[in-house]
Design a protein around this motif. Sequence first.
Motif, short mmCIF file in Angstrom:
data_model
loop_
_atom_site.label_atom_id
_atom_site.label_comp_id
_atom_site.label_asym_id
_atom_site.label_seq_id
_atom_site.Cartn_x
_atom_site.Cartn_y
_atom_site.Cartn_z
N UNK A 3 0.90 -1.07 0.02
CA UNK A 3 -0.12 -0.04 0.14
C UNK A 3 0.85 1.45 0.08
N UNK A 4 1.84 1.26 0.53
CA UNK A 4 2.87 2.29 0.81
C UNK A 4 3.43 2.54 -0.88
N UNK A 5 3.89 1.34 -1.45
CA UNK A 5 4.14 1.20 -2.86
C UNK A 5 3.38 2.12 -3.65
N UNK A 6 2.02 1.51 -3.45
CA UNK A 6 0.93 2.04 -4.29
C UNK A 6 0.81 3.57 -4.07
N UNK A 7 0.75 4.28 -2.97
CA UNK A 7 0.88 5.80 -2.94
C UNK A 7 2.06 6.40 -3.50
N UNK A 8 3.06 5.49 -3.62
CA UNK A 8 4.23 6.25 -4.16
C UNK A 8 4.16 5.89 -5.64
N UNK A 17 13.73 3.26 -6.72
CA UNK A 17 13.85 4.20 -5.61
C UNK A 17 12.92 3.41 -4.55
N UNK A 18 11.60 3.17 -4.98
CA UNK A 18 10.78 2.41 -4.21
C UNK A 18 11.30 1.27 -3.64
N UNK A 44 -3.66 -4.35 -4.59
CA UNK A 44 -2.64 -4.15 -3.59
C UNK A 44 -2.93 -4.76 -2.37
N UNK A 45 -3.86 -4.92 -1.78
CA UNK A 45 -4.35 -5.40 -0.55
C UNK A 45 -4.15 -6.61 -0.44
#
Length: 160
Positions: A3-8, A17-18, A44-45
């Motif tokens: 989910x963090x990756x999705x925001x990025x 970078x991710x 992504x969940x």
Amino acid sequence: MRLQAGQRFAAGEKTAVIAKDLRVSVRSVERWRRAWREGGMEALRSAGPANSPTVTDAQFAVLEEELGKGPAAHGFEDERWTLTRVQTVIRRRLHLALSVATVWRLLKRHGWSWQAPARRALERDRHAVELWKREVWPQVKDSRRRPVPGSSSRTRPASR
């Protein structure tokens, strides 16, 4: 992490970078990005643990009913359930292929425990055993020789 990756991804950050920031492989981030493009954040969940139970509560109820019939009803020669036999019943009745370890975890999760069968003769007469314990054993027990000082062959009278 996904989910963090999705925001990025939405912020337009680069895959490398991710991956570096999240300490995962670039391939994982690429896979997540593809899923994010196709299904958004919902894709992504987490789908839950990979080892989630494969036997539903309804199926387990059927299994318990089958186990209640006993091993002989399923063609086994004696009245002992083994994990392999339970595995066979699951395969035949529920059409599921589970490992022996998975069968054990399934049974344990539903409150079943390992049991060692009592080693007793089929002809055992409980009433006769209780009668013997109550009437005969006290007589046998009392009739045993009680040791008195000096009665053992190993005991010698104390020399004075």
